[in-house]
Write a protein that holds these residues in place. Structure first.
Motif, PDB file in Angstrom:
ATOM      1  N   HIS A  53     -13.457  18.920 -10.303  1.00  0.00           N
ATOM      2  CA  HIS A  53     -12.421  18.543  -9.343  1.00  0.00           C
ATOM      3  C   HIS A  53     -13.002  18.048  -8.020  1.00  0.00           C
ATOM      4  N   ARG A  54     -14.296  18.243  -7.807  1.00  0.00           N
ATOM      5  CA  ARG A  54     -14.894  17.902  -6.512  1.00  0.00           C
ATOM      6  C   ARG A  54     -14.933  16.387  -6.321  1.00  0.00           C
ATOM      7  N   SER A  55     -14.614  15.946  -5.104  1.00  0.00           N
ATOM      8  CA  SER A  55     -14.486  14.506  -4.855  1.00  0.00           C
ATOM      9  C   SER A  55     -15.824  13.773  -4.961  1.00  0.00           C
ATOM     10  N   ALA A  56     -16.942  14.458  -4.704  1.00  0.00           N
ATOM     11  CA  ALA A  56     -18.249  13.802  -4.780  1.00  0.00           C
ATOM     12  C   ALA A  56     -18.767  13.689  -6.205  1.00  0.00           C
ATOM     13  N   PHE A  57     -18.148  14.380  -7.149  1.00  0.00           N
ATOM     14  CA  PHE A  57     -18.626  14.374  -8.546  1.00  0.00           C
ATOM     15  C   PHE A  57     -18.269  13.015  -9.158  1.00  0.00           C
ATOM     16  N   LYS A  58     -19.278  12.132  -9.213  1.00  0.00           N
ATOM     17  CA  LYS A  58     -19.032  10.739  -9.580  1.00  0.00           C
ATOM     18  C   LYS A  58     -19.711  10.300 -10.867  1.00  0.00           C
ATOM     19  N   GLY A  59     -20.395  11.219 -11.560  1.00  0.00           N
ATOM     20  CA  GLY A  59     -21.027  10.801 -12.799  1.00  0.00           C
ATOM     21  C   GLY A  59     -21.902  11.890 -13.386  1.00  0.00           C
ATOM     22  N   TRP A  60     -22.401  11.608 -14.588  1.00  0.00           N
ATOM     23  CA  TRP A  60     -23.269  12.522 -15.318  1.00  0.00           C
ATOM     24  C   TRP A  60     -24.642  11.883 -15.489  1.00  0.00           C
ATOM     25  N   TYR A  61     -25.676  12.683 -15.345  1.00  0.00           N
ATOM     26  CA  TYR A  61     -27.026  12.240 -15.680  1.00  0.00           C
ATOM     27  C   TYR A  61     -27.490  13.020 -16.901  1.00  0.00           C
ATOM     28  N   LEU A  62     -27.752  12.299 -17.987  1.00  0.00           N
ATOM     29  CA  LEU A  62     -28.196  12.913 -19.234  1.00  0.00           C
ATOM     30  C   LEU A  62     -29.712  13.052 -19.159  1.00  0.00           C
ATOM     31  N   THR A  63     -30.186  14.264 -18.995  1.00  0.00           N
ATOM     32  CA  THR A  63     -31.541  14.499 -18.525  1.00  0.00           C
ATOM     33  C   THR A  63     -32.624  14.324 -19.578  1.00  0.00           C
ATOM     34  N   PHE A  64     -32.288  14.281 -20.862  1.00  0.00           N
ATOM     35  CA  PHE A  64     -33.319  14.074 -21.883  1.00  0.00           C
ATOM     36  C   PHE A  64     -33.978  12.715 -21.682  1.00  0.00           C
ATOM     37  N   GLU A  65     -35.305  12.699 -21.575  1.00  0.00           N
ATOM     38  CA  GLU A  65     -36.046  11.460 -21.367  1.00  0.00           C
ATOM     39  C   GLU A  65     -36.766  11.053 -22.647  1.00  0.00           C
ATOM     40  N   LEU A  66     -36.909   9.754 -22.817  1.00  0.00           N
ATOM     41  CA  LEU A  66     -37.706   9.234 -23.933  1.00  0.00           C
ATOM     42  C   LEU A  66     -38.239   7.871 -23.550  1.00  0.00           C
ATOM     43  N   GLY A  67     -39.313   7.443 -24.236  1.00  0.00           N
ATOM     44  CA  GLY A  67     -39.933   6.168 -23.940  1.00  0.00           C
ATOM     45  C   GLY A  67     -39.981   5.224 -25.123  1.00  0.00           C
ATOM     46  N   LYS A  68     -39.697   5.755 -26.314  1.00  0.00           N
ATOM     47  CA  LYS A  68     -39.662   4.931 -27.513  1.00  0.00           C
ATOM     48  C   LYS A  68     -38.661   5.573 -28.473  1.00  0.00           C
ATOM     49  N   MET A  69     -38.485   4.998 -29.640  1.00  0.00           N
ATOM     50  CA  MET A  69     -37.509   5.534 -30.581  1.00  0.00           C
ATOM     51  C   MET A  69     -37.910   6.940 -31.029  1.00  0.00           C
ATOM     52  N   GLU A  70     -37.097   7.916 -30.664  1.00  0.00           N
ATOM     53  CA  GLU A  70     -37.201   9.296 -31.138  1.00  0.00           C
ATOM     54  C   GLU A  70     -35.796   9.693 -31.567  1.00  0.00           C
ATOM     55  N   LYS A  71     -35.548   9.664 -32.855  1.00  0.00           N
ATOM     56  CA  LYS A  71     -34.185   9.763 -33.360  1.00  0.00           C
ATOM     57  C   LYS A  71     -33.487  11.045 -32.904  1.00  0.00           C
ATOM     58  N   HIS A  72     -34.217  12.148 -32.852  1.00  0.00           N
ATOM     59  CA  HIS A  72     -33.620  13.420 -32.427  1.00  0.00           C
ATOM     60  C   HIS A  72     -33.067  13.295 -31.008  1.00  0.00           C
ATOM     61  N   ARG A  73     -33.884  12.793 -30.098  1.00  0.00           N
ATOM     62  CA  ARG A  73     -33.474  12.722 -28.702  1.00  0.00           C
ATOM     63  C   ARG A  73     -32.407  11.662 -28.493  1.00  0.00           C
ATOM     64  N   VAL A  74     -32.490  10.550 -29.194  1.00  0.00           N
ATOM     65  CA  VAL A  74     -31.455   9.522 -29.079  1.00  0.00           C
ATOM     66  C   VAL A  74     -30.111  10.081 -29.529  1.00  0.00           C
ATOM     67  N   GLU A  75     -30.113  10.829 -30.625  1.00  0.00           N
ATOM     68  CA  GLU A  75     -28.861  11.399 -31.120  1.00  0.00           C
ATOM     69  C   GLU A  75     -28.321  12.445 -30.153  1.00  0.00           C
ATOM     70  N   CYS A  76     -29.216  13.246 -29.545  1.00  0.00           N
ATOM     71  CA  CYS A  76     -28.772  14.178 -28.499  1.00  0.00           C
ATOM     72  C   CYS A  76     -28.072  13.420 -27.371  1.00  0.00           C
ATOM     73  N   LEU A  77     -28.703  12.360 -26.894  1.00  0.00           N
ATOM     74  CA  LEU A  77     -28.117  11.580 -25.810  1.00  0.00           C
ATOM     75  C   LEU A  77     -26.771  11.001 -26.212  1.00  0.00           C
ATOM     76  N   ARG A  78     -26.703  10.457 -27.417  1.00  0.00           N
ATOM     77  CA  ARG A  78     -25.443   9.833 -27.855  1.00  0.00           C
ATOM     78  C   ARG A  78     -24.312  10.856 -27.902  1.00  0.00           C
ATOM     79  N   GLN A  79     -24.578  12.003 -28.507  1.00  0.00           N
ATOM     80  CA  GLN A  79     -23.521  13.000 -28.654  1.00  0.00           C
ATOM     81  C   GLN A  79     -23.128  13.625 -27.311  1.00  0.00           C
ATOM     82  N   LEU A  80     -24.102  13.907 -26.466  1.00  0.00           N
ATOM     83  CA  LEU A  80     -23.770  14.480 -25.161  1.00  0.00           C
ATOM     84  C   LEU A  80     -23.059  13.459 -24.282  1.00  0.00           C
ATOM     85  N   GLY A  81     -23.497  12.203 -24.340  1.00  0.00           N
ATOM     86  CA  GLY A  81     -22.812  11.164 -23.585  1.00  0.00           C
ATOM     87  C   GLY A  81     -21.379  10.983 -24.044  1.00  0.00           C
TER      88      GLY A  81
END
Length: 306
Positions: free
Chosen positions: A123-151
């Motif tokens: 409800h806070r007025s400054a809450f303007k978005g989400w940062y999905l903190t899992f980082e990756l640099g190349k195709m890692e299917k596990h982490r990509v799927e985590c990002l997709r589902q959490l997003g």
């Protein structure tokens, strides 16, 4: 272009803590605003057993240590006072990828925590978005799927708010098995195709490849991100990866060069990791004050600062 956004890292996973309280954070937000920063991104709400806010979900599912101060509440207060947008960074199990949880368990923990966060702070007025903190640099299917589902889960709760990621470049300054620009483009064309609809903003980190190679990566990233209907930002790192210890504030000339390269690539916004440790005049690193002064000199010469 100027740097108009910064990460906030008070879960100090691999950099020293400033050990700030409310007064120090309030002063730093004031300084950020004075140089044009309008967006703050909490890099993570928790990592391993450490968290920035009390959480029943993390207590039960991640066995976090006791939390004595709600830094999310503090950051939202200061973001509202300074008319900044605040992006909430999700929980990072720090197992990269999880060695203790299955994919389903990892995603369920993230979803349960996101639900708890949204109920408490959404409800806070400054809450303007989400940062999905899992980082990756190349195709890692596990982490990509985590990002997709959490997003997708964040979109279900708050379809009006953007989701952001900040991937790294799988380059020689970070890893022993760097990938070529062609392989990077192939991987990220596939990754962004999977994440379309779940991610709105992509801000690649810029410190893992040689400076000679960076412009080509920046241009390729902007083209790929735009192709998949997302906003292209650049995470202009303000710490130095070229010295034999981790991690001092960056030489001003390197920061200036990277800012120019990012602007020439056509990105929409420059953010940094991370103002409070590596650019703030109040940082525990003395050299950060000098970087801040040089950056302010640059803004004054450009007519962007009085």
């Amino acid at each position: 272009m100027r740097i108009s956004g910064t990460f906030l890292d008070e879960i100090t996973h691999d950099i020293p803590s400033n050990n700030w309280g409310r007064a120090e954070w309030a002063e730093d937000f004031r300084i950020m605003k004075s140089i044009g920063i309008d967006t703050v991104i909490m890099i993570r709400a928790g990592v391993g057993r450490t968290a920035v806010c009390p959480s029943q979900v993390l207590s039960e599912q991640a066995d976090i240590f006791p939390v004595y101060e709600d830094l999310v509440e503090l950051f939202l207060d200061l973001a509202e006072e300074n008319e900044m947008a605040f992006f909430f960074g999700t929980y990072d199990s720090a197992t990269r990828p999880s060695r203790e949880r299955t994919l389903d368990q990892e995603v369920q923990l993230g979803k349960d925590f996101i639900d708890e966060v949204w109920q408490k702070y959404g409800h806070r007025s400054a809450f303007k978005g989400w940062y999905l903190t899992f980082e990756l640099g190349k195709m890692e299917k596990h982490r990509v799927e985590c990002l997709r589902q959490l997003g997708a889960h964040c979109k279900g709760l708050s379809p009006h708010l953007p989701n952001m990621i900040s991937p790294y470049l799988h380059g020689r300054k970070l890893v022993d098995d760097p990938i070529s620009l062609d392989q990077h483009c192939e991987d990220w064309n596939e990754i962004l195709g999977v994440l379309a609809g779940a991610v709105d903003i992509v801000a690649f980190q810029d410190g893992q490849v040689d400076y000679d190679d960076l412009p080509d990566f920046l241009r390729a990233n902007r083209e790929l991100i735009t192709k998949h209907g997302m906003q292209a930002w650049s995470n202009v790192e303000s710490f130095d990866r070229d010295v034999p210890f981790d991690f001092p504030p960056l030489d001003w000339r390197k920061l200036w060069w990277k800012m120019q390269a990012a602007e020439q690539s056509g990105v929409e916004k420059l953010i940094t990791f991370e103002f409070s440790h590596f650019m703030s005049p109040n940082s525990c690193w003395p050299a950060a004050k000098n970087l801040f002064n040089r950056y302010c000199d640059h803004l004054r010469k450009a007519g962007e600062l009085d």
